[in-house]
Scaffold this active site. Structure first.
Site, PDB file in Angstrom:
ATOM      1  N   ASP A 194      38.259  35.924  28.869  1.00  0.00           N
ATOM      2  CA  ASP A 194      38.162  36.641  30.436  1.00  0.00           C
ATOM      3  C   ASP A 194      37.217  35.727  31.300  1.00  0.00           C
ATOM      4  O   ASP A 194      36.451  35.481  30.025  1.00  0.00           O
ATOM      5  CB  ASP A 194      37.883  38.165  30.434  1.00  0.00           C
ATOM      6  CG  ASP A 194      37.939  38.654  31.753  1.00  0.00           C
ATOM      7  OD1 ASP A 194      38.678  38.226  32.758  1.00  0.00           O
ATOM      8  OD2 ASP A 194      37.054  39.647  32.094  1.00  0.00           O
TER       9      ASP A 194
ATOM     10  N   ASP B 123      35.114  36.933  34.447  1.00  0.00           N
ATOM     11  CA  ASP B 123      34.056  37.442  34.881  1.00  0.00           C
ATOM     12  C   ASP B 123      33.253  38.309  34.550  1.00  0.00           C
ATOM     13  O   ASP B 123      33.950  39.302  33.238  1.00  0.00           O
ATOM     14  CB  ASP B 123      34.792  37.517  36.734  1.00  0.00           C
ATOM     15  CG  ASP B 123      34.766  36.611  37.522  1.00  0.00           C
ATOM     16  OD1 ASP B 123      34.139  35.975  37.311  1.00  0.00           O
ATOM     17  OD2 ASP B 123      36.262  37.170  37.678  1.00  0.00           O
TER      18      ASP B 123
ATOM     19  N   ASP C 241      35.024  41.858  28.990  1.00  0.00           N
ATOM     20  CA  ASP C 241      34.715  43.471  29.040  1.00  0.00           C
ATOM     21  C   ASP C 241      35.631  44.273  29.911  1.00  0.00           C
ATOM     22  O   ASP C 241      34.790  45.426  29.872  1.00  0.00           O
ATOM     23  CB  ASP C 241      33.614  42.609  30.451  1.00  0.00           C
ATOM     24  CG  ASP C 241      34.323  42.325  31.415  1.00  0.00           C
ATOM     25  OD1 ASP C 241      34.172  43.427  32.601  1.00  0.00           O
ATOM     26  OD2 ASP C 241      34.539  41.801  31.444  1.00  0.00           O
TER      27      ASP C 241
END
Length: 219
Positions: free
Chosen positions: A7, A9, A180
């Protein structure tokens, strides 16, 4: 060769590039500041709560791309990279990418942020490939619509499976995925090596339940 998926961001960078681009547009006077910030902030809260209406968000987020030339957008993006992204590139994230690169792994970012924003970031990080939300184009101009399946939640799995069909040497066998966000649970559940990176509270609980590795890239 293993597939190392990331991922973007708040995983490889310590900000949400989609939200940061909205703030940048406000600073440039390219959008109605108060209205855009209110909507941008609310959509970010919805994302963090796992409740984002991705199509409604994209209708807002892609619309500014339709009103400016490619030259203007690219000039803005260069400024955006310098002032909004570069300060958020995490040294430990770059070390993690280097570790996988040294292993001979194929590095892939898969993100729910659109390719206009993330393409230059992926190049800056030196990854091999990028799967992102694809803003539709008509020639050199953006239409404000989305091409294909948005790479968000279950859509990340769909887009990854579509991408793998054209990658003869790559499979999910021994694949890694770093994220996250609880929004990425669907892809985390698909790989042999799921890793929660500075996870939100919901993902941390899930990682604890599933026995997934939890790391930080922000020390």
């Amino acid at each position: 060769m293993s597939l190392a998926i990331f991922d973007l961001d708040n995983t490889l960078i310590s900000c949400d590039s989609d939200h940061a681009w909205g703030e940048f547009l406000i600073e440039q006077g390219a959008v109605d500041g108060d209205a855009y910030r209110q909507a941008n902030d609310q959509y970010l809260r919805d994302y963090q709560a796992g409740q984002l209406d991705i199509l409604a968000y994209l209708a807002m987020a892609l619309e500014p791309l339709t009103r400016h030339s490619e030259e203007q957008l690219n000039a803005w993006h260069q400024q955006f990279m310098a002032c909004k992204i570069e300060p958020h590139v995490l040294p430990q994230a770059e070390e993690l990418l280097a570790w996988h690169r040294q292993r001979g792994d194929h590095l892939l970012i898969i993100t729910a942020t659109n390719r206009f924003i993330t393409g230059p970031i992926a190049r800056r990080l030196g990854v091999d490939d990028l799967i992102a939300i694809e803003p539709e184009r008509d020639g050199k101009r953006y239409t404000g619509r989305v091409a294909g399946v948005p790479s968000y939640r279950e859509g990340k799995v769909i887009r990854l499976e579509q991408w793998l069909e054209s990658q003869a040497a790559l499979t999910l066998d021994d694949a890694w995925f770093y994220s996250d966000s609880i929004n990425d649970r669907f892809l985390l559940e698909k790989v042999p090596n799921p890793v929660a990176v500075d996870p939100d509270d919901a993902l941390r609980r899930l990682a604890d339940e599933q026995g997934w590795r939890v790391i930080t890239l922000r020390d």
